[in-house]
Design a protein around this motif. Structure first.
Motif, mmCIF file in Angstrom:
data_model
loop_
_atom_site.group_PDB
_atom_site.id
_atom_site.type_symbol
_atom_site.label_atom_id
_atom_site.label_comp_id
_atom_site.label_asym_id
_atom_site.label_seq_id
_atom_site.Cartn_x
_atom_site.Cartn_y
_atom_site.Cartn_z
ATOM 1 N N ALA A 154 0.816 -1.219 0.000
ATOM 2 C CA ALA A 154 0.000 0.000 0.000
ATOM 3 C C ALA A 154 0.848 1.266 0.000
ATOM 4 N N ILE A 155 2.059 1.185 0.567
ATOM 5 C CA ILE A 155 2.921 2.375 0.608
ATOM 6 C C ILE A 155 4.115 2.240 -0.331
ATOM 7 N N THR A 201 12.175 -3.528 -1.934
ATOM 8 C CA THR A 201 12.935 -3.987 -0.770
ATOM 9 C C THR A 201 14.232 -4.662 -1.205
ATOM 10 N N LEU A 202 14.162 -5.454 -2.269
ATOM 11 C CA LEU A 202 15.371 -6.122 -2.775
ATOM 12 C C LEU A 202 16.419 -5.114 -3.218
ATOM 13 N N ARG A 203 15.965 -4.071 -3.886
ATOM 14 C CA ARG A 203 16.917 -3.034 -4.319
ATOM 15 C C ARG A 203 17.625 -2.413 -3.114
ATOM 16 N N SER A 204 16.873 -2.167 -2.050
ATOM 17 C CA SER A 204 17.471 -1.592 -0.844
ATOM 18 C C SER A 204 18.451 -2.576 -0.198
ATOM 19 N N PHE A 205 18.091 -3.871 -0.207
ATOM 20 C CA PHE A 205 18.979 -4.883 0.364
ATOM 21 C C PHE A 205 20.359 -4.829 -0.290
#
Length: 597
Positions: free
Chosen positions: A401-402, A409-413
């Motif tokens: 939703a956000i 999330t994977l990119r941030s990991f």
């Protein structure tokens, strides 16, 4: 019948017993009977007269009921005469239901509504057949209905309508504990809300905190933990309200609280999980943490869904104390465990676990993370939702939703200096692409997909848009799995199956001759089901060089499976057969969750 069974109906089977398709070895009487209803048959055999039949039909039109019972009520034929007549005409055994103790798991195979509508009682399972007691063997539509509903071949035995009615009352009686729990609660204390207009939220919140409602909700949660349930289903319907538990992968109806408590119970659960009790039109998700005693903590993942007759609530029970995360105890065979451990200890690449929802994929991945969780490793997980909190591992709760999805999330990991990444599920091309790139750039990636077996996972990745050379370069191993109910240790004993059935299951002739199958008979420990606990079956497919070459050449899933099995892979069915030979599971369970190779 010369001898009546005491604990089951095993002695009622007969070569002439009819099946759902109406074919038996006693073809002549069955052929005659199939062409006529009960009334016509009684008339043709001069058991009753036409005037008596007309009178019985007139009585049924006025007062309802079934023909046999009506004829007995009018005094034209006794129930015992009718049972003997039907047994002879249809070539099926007659039984006395008062002398038969029907196992609870057999009763649960046919819902109360279906049994009452057709006037039947299931009394025993025998291999792939379900034996049911009927008062009217000409009702082949009922047999077809039950065969479609249960997936079993249906065989009939005949008894009286009075015996059927009495057995239905005994075996399908409703849970009484709820009424006792709510003793002293007045009808007006909690009223049924007819619609969403004019809802008094303060009143609803107050009613949800009333002692009887609080005790009932606590009872439901604690009872589910005690029984080892994995899910609780709280379901409203137009004229009833039921609560079911999923135990060892199968749903069981536990109680039917009064319909007037529907909104109060749902609101109580919403308050416990900090959800908005005023919002009744949109789905909501929350969490409850329950503390039992001084040490035991149990989490409940709550999902509320608006349905036609109210809000349905499903609670996933996350009992850490009951969670088995020891990899050696999950169900891996020795060689399979070695291959899986080798794959997760590689410095980079992907390990994929596949299977349907509820097959234990997440538990397998958690057990792998426990194995890999060391001070020297940076481990990050993206989960929807986070089911078990694990110390030393960075866990991210996905919130679409956000914009916090798997891909983001994977990119941030990848900017967090990771060594090991766990992705809850690969759902789309974007997530798959990033996971593959992570696996190719020095990271170990663990994830799940929804596929039926290990080889078809390759095709799933290709269909998502991943290039074949990237799949072969990144994937270390694929593990498909299923969960089987284990035979209850306290009541399992030797059982017998026909030789051909064992061979059809997948045993060799030598194995079929020497095999000593086991099966639970039902006891207090397993709630008379014969099953207690579950064990995983695995299909482990390492990406051998030969398989990589097959992928690059465009082999189909079936061709990949044949090649993998040639290289030594055991299919799910073969793993199930091994557990069957060991006596851990029954033939019925292996056939229920695996397909023949």
């Amino acid at each position: 019948m010369a001898e009546k069974p005491k604990t089951g109906a095993s002695s009622v089977t007969d070569p002439g017993a009819s099946s759902a398709n109406g074919q038996t070895k006693k073809d002549a009487p069955k052929a005659r009977a199939a062409s006529a209803g009960l009334g016509e048959l009684l008339l043709r055999e001069s058991v009753i007269s036409l005037a008596q039949l007309d009178e019985a039909r007139t009585d049924i039109e006025k007062h309802g009921g079934r023909l046999g019972n009506t004829l007995a009520k009018l005094g034209y034929v006794s129930e015992q005469q009718l049972v003997s007549f039907l047994s002879k005409q249809y070539g099926v055994p007659a039984v006395n239901l008062e002398e038969i103790a029907v196992p609870e798991d057999v009763i649960r195979m046919v819902p109360r509504e279906v049994a009452k509508r057709h006037g039947i009682v299931p009394i025993e399972k025998q291999g792939s057949s379900l034996i049911v007691a009927v008062s009217d063997p000409s009702n082949i539509y009922a047999m077809d209905d039950i065969k479609f509903l249960t997936g079993y071949n249906v065989e009939m035995v005949v008894t009286s309508e009075t015996a059927i009615a009495s057995a239905l009352e005994d075996y399908y009686k409703q849970e009484q504990s709820v009424d006792k729990l709510l003793d002293g609660m007045a009808e007006e204390d909690v009223s049924l809300l007819k619609d969403d207009e004019g809802i008094d939220i303060e009143e609803l919140e107050k009613s949800s905190k009333e002692a009887p409602v609080v005790r009932l909700v606590n009872l439901i949660l604690v009872d589910a933990i005690r029984r080892g349930a994995s899910d609780i289903h709280i379901e409203p319907y137009e004229k009833e309200f039921r609560i079911r538990y999923r135990i060892d992968g199968v749903l069981h109806e536990m109680m039917r609280p009064p319909l007037r408590l529907r909104n109060a119970i749902v609101s109580r659960i919403k308050i416990m999980s900090e959800l908005d009790i005023a919002e009744r039109r949109l789905p909501q998700d929350g969490r409850i943490k329950l503390v039992l005693g001084k040490e035991k903590e149990v989490d409940f993942r709550v999902s509320v869904l608006p349905t036609l007759f109210g809000e349905k609530v499903v609670l996933r029970v996350l009992d850490k104390s009951a969670l088995q995360l020891d990899m050696t105890m999950l169900g891996f065979e020795e060689e399979q465990l070695k291959l899986f451990k080798d794959a997760i200890h590689q410095p980079w690449g992907m390990v994929l676990v596949t299977g349907p929802t509820g097959s234990g994929k997440t538990t397998t991945l958690y057990s792998a993370l426990i194995e890999l969780n060391k001070v020297t490793e940076n481990i990050s997980t993206a989960e929807d939702p986070v089911e078990i909190n694990m110390a030393g591992i960075n866990q991210v709760h996905i919130q679409d939703a956000i914009g916090l999805n798997f891909a983001a999330t994977l990119r941030s990991f990848l900017r967090q200096d990771p060594d090991i990444i766990m992705v809850g599920e690969i759902r789309d091309f974007e997530t798959a692409e990033i996971a593959v790139k992570a696996a190719l750039t020095g990271h170990l990636v663990l994830s799940t997909l929804h596929t039926n077996d290990a080889p078809s996972t390759i095709n799933r990745l290709l269909n998502m848009g991943i290039e074949p050379f990237l799949v072969t370069s990144s994937v270390n191993l694929i593990a498909a799995q299923r969960l089987l109910r284990k035979n209850c240790r306290d009541c399992k004993g030797d059982t017998e199956y026909p030789m051909q059935a064992l061979i059809d299951l997948g045993l060799t002739e030598d194995e079929a001759k020497t095999c000593k199958p086991k099966k639970g008979t039902g006891c207090k420990t397993c709630n008379n089901s014969g099953y207690k606990g579950r064990i995983a079956l695995y299909e482990i497919m390492p990406m051998y060089d030969e398989l990589r070459e097959c992928v690059l050449q465009g082999y189909s899933a079936m061709e990949l499976k044949r090649e993998a099995m040639r290289l030594g892979m055991k299919s799910l069915r073969q793993s199930g057969v091994s557990r069957f030979i060991d006596g851990a599971v029954s033939m019925e369970e292996v056939m229920r969750v695996t397909r023949r190779d």
